[in-house]
Scaffold this active site. Structure first.
Site, PDB file in Angstrom:
ATOM      1  N   ARG A  76       8.933  10.446 -36.868  1.00  0.00           N
ATOM      2  CA  ARG A  76      10.338  10.553 -36.494  1.00  0.00           C
ATOM      3  C   ARG A  76      11.184  11.104 -37.653  1.00  0.00           C
ATOM      4  O   ARG A  76      12.093  11.926 -37.462  1.00  0.00           O
ATOM      5  CB  ARG A  76      10.823   9.154 -36.072  1.00  0.00           C
ATOM      6  CG  ARG A  76      12.324   8.963 -35.986  1.00  0.00           C
ATOM      7  CD  ARG A  76      12.882   9.746 -34.819  1.00  0.00           C
ATOM      8  NE  ARG A  76      14.326   9.782 -34.876  1.00  0.00           N
ATOM      9  CZ  ARG A  76      15.130   9.177 -34.021  1.00  0.00           C
ATOM     10  NH1 ARG A  76      14.631   8.476 -33.033  1.00  0.00           N
ATOM     11  NH2 ARG A  76      16.433   9.275 -34.115  1.00  0.00           N
ATOM     12  N   ILE A 103      19.593   8.117 -31.971  1.00  0.00           N
ATOM     13  CA  ILE A 103      20.350   7.540 -33.083  1.00  0.00           C
ATOM     14  C   ILE A 103      20.083   8.404 -34.311  1.00  0.00           C
ATOM     15  O   ILE A 103      18.928   8.626 -34.688  1.00  0.00           O
ATOM     16  CB  ILE A 103      19.926   6.081 -33.318  1.00  0.00           C
ATOM     17  CG1 ILE A 103      20.231   5.254 -32.066  1.00  0.00           C
ATOM     18  CG2 ILE A 103      20.611   5.515 -34.548  1.00  0.00           C
ATOM     19  CD1 ILE A 103      19.700   3.841 -32.091  1.00  0.00           C
ATOM     20  N   HIS A 120      31.173   8.063 -25.762  1.00  0.00           N
ATOM     21  CA  HIS A 120      30.328   6.964 -25.295  1.00  0.00           C
ATOM     22  C   HIS A 120      30.949   6.370 -24.034  1.00  0.00           C
ATOM     23  O   HIS A 120      32.157   6.070 -24.011  1.00  0.00           O
ATOM     24  CB  HIS A 120      30.213   5.888 -26.372  1.00  0.00           C
ATOM     25  CG  HIS A 120      29.392   4.718 -25.930  1.00  0.00           C
ATOM     26  ND1 HIS A 120      28.015   4.781 -25.839  1.00  0.00           N
ATOM     27  CD2 HIS A 120      29.744   3.476 -25.512  1.00  0.00           C
ATOM     28  CE1 HIS A 120      27.565   3.616 -25.394  1.00  0.00           C
ATOM     29  NE2 HIS A 120      28.580   2.802 -25.183  1.00  0.00           N
ATOM     30  N   GLN A 182      33.133  10.194 -15.776  1.00  0.00           N
ATOM     31  CA  GLN A 182      32.780  11.494 -16.362  1.00  0.00           C
ATOM     32  C   GLN A 182      33.879  12.538 -16.138  1.00  0.00           C
ATOM     33  O   GLN A 182      34.116  13.378 -17.010  1.00  0.00           O
ATOM     34  CB  GLN A 182      31.429  11.965 -15.821  1.00  0.00           C
ATOM     35  CG  GLN A 182      30.304  11.258 -16.572  1.00  0.00           C
ATOM     36  CD  GLN A 182      28.946  11.346 -15.923  1.00  0.00           C
ATOM     37  OE1 GLN A 182      28.794  11.955 -14.868  1.00  0.00           O
ATOM     38  NE2 GLN A 182      27.969  10.741 -16.549  1.00  0.00           N
TER      39      GLN A 182
HETATM   40  C1  GAR Z   1      28.054  11.400 -20.965  1.00  0.00           C
HETATM   41  O1  GAR Z   1      28.594  10.736 -19.861  1.00  0.00           O
HETATM   42  C2  GAR Z   1      28.241  10.587 -22.220  1.00  0.00           C
HETATM   43  O2  GAR Z   1      29.278   9.678 -22.141  1.00  0.00           O
HETATM   44  C3  GAR Z   1      26.924   9.867 -22.344  1.00  0.00           C
HETATM   45  O3  GAR Z   1      25.957  10.740 -21.857  1.00  0.00           O
HETATM   46  C4  GAR Z   1      26.543  11.534 -20.845  1.00  0.00           C
HETATM   47  C5  GAR Z   1      26.066  12.943 -21.066  1.00  0.00           C
HETATM   48  O4  GAR Z   1      26.364  13.733 -19.963  1.00  0.00           O
HETATM   49  N1  GAR Z   1      26.668   9.539 -23.706  1.00  0.00           N
HETATM   50  C6  GAR Z   1      26.046   8.439 -24.097  1.00  0.00           C
HETATM   51  O5  GAR Z   1      25.604   7.622 -23.327  1.00  0.00           O
HETATM   52  C7  GAR Z   1      25.915   8.288 -25.602  1.00  0.00           C
HETATM   53  N2  GAR Z   1      25.662   6.950 -25.958  1.00  0.00           N
HETATM   54  P1  GAR Z   1      26.353  15.307 -20.081  1.00  0.00           P
HETATM   55  O6  GAR Z   1      25.031  15.716 -20.743  1.00  0.00           O
HETATM   56  O7  GAR Z   1      26.393  15.784 -18.665  1.00  0.00           O
HETATM   57  O8  GAR Z   1      27.535  15.717 -20.886  1.00  0.00           O
END
Ligand code: GAR
Length: 224
Positions: A76, A103, A120, A182
């Protein structure tokens, strides 16, 4: 009507976006740049896996893409080193984590402190980590949302900049809640990036500063 170039010619901040999946937040940012609302130089999109939809979105927008395929590394730490090198080679002023589901090592977080944002899907400090929609519904919360924050060493714990808040309806499902949250992410992330690009937003002394005022709470945008 001409389409504005995706890579600006003026002195715009060099911005790199890290993704792991569908890239709908990336698309929202691309759309804002194309419309001229957001003046940044989208100089690269980096993914931690090949073949994802987000990479196609970047390619269609003419943004250079790079893949650091974490699966191909035995260690990693070697993958993290490769990612750090890719980032460094793009000389970013701003690093945007947009659904980047790994991470990051402390060296990268420290290197870009104050120059790295994440989104987030929770009203931080609630629900760091995974399955935030399910956890909020199961807890009987009245509201859920998403937070744009500066990235610091502790996962999902950096100072919050702006939040989108939605009420949790009766009979809400994870899918219905995620869809509404979203939609708000596509508003708040470009806005925070715009503040940063305009020099209005910074991390100083461990706090968020916006227009030379220390923020004691994130800005809030409520679902209409
Ligand atoms: C988003 O909704 C974001 O908030 C989440 O992943 C999604 C990505 O969607 N992020 C996390 O969970 C980070 N901890 P996308 O690839 O369609 O933008």
């Amino acid at each position: 009507m001409s389409i504005s170039p995706i890579n600006g010619t003026r002195a715009q901040i060099r911005t790199v976006i890290l993704i792991s999946g569908s890239g709908t937040n990336l698309q929202a940012i691309i759309n804002e740049v194309r419309s001229g609302e957001l003046e940044i130089n989208l100089c690269a999109v980096i993914s931690d896996r090949p073949g994802i939809q987000g990479l196609e979105r970047a390619e269609q927008a003419g943004i250079p893409t790079r893949v650091v395929d974490y699966q191909k590394f035995e260690q990693r730490a070697d993958a993290d080193t490769a990612l750090g090198r890719e980032l460094e080679s793009t000389a970013p002023d701003l690093v945007i984590l947009a659904g980047f589901m790994r991470i990051l090592p402390a060296e990268i977080v420290t290197r870009y402190r104050g120059h790295m944002l994440n989104i987030h899907p929770s009203l931080l400090p609630k629900y760091r980590g995974l399955h935030t929609y399910r956890r909020a519904i199961e807890a009987g919360d009245s509201h859920h949302g998403s937070t744009v924050h500066f990235v610091t060493a502790e996962l999902d714990a950096g100072p919050a900049i702006v939040q989108y808040r939605v009420p949790i309806n009766a009979n809400e499902t994870e899918a219905s809640l995620a869809a509404r949250v979203q939609q708000g992410e596509y508003l708040i992330y470009p806005r925070a990036i715009c503040w940063f690009a305009e020099g209005r937003l910074r991390l100083y002394d461990g706090d968020v500063w916006l227009d030379n005022h220390r923020q004691t709470q994130p800005a809030i945008l409520n679902e209409l």
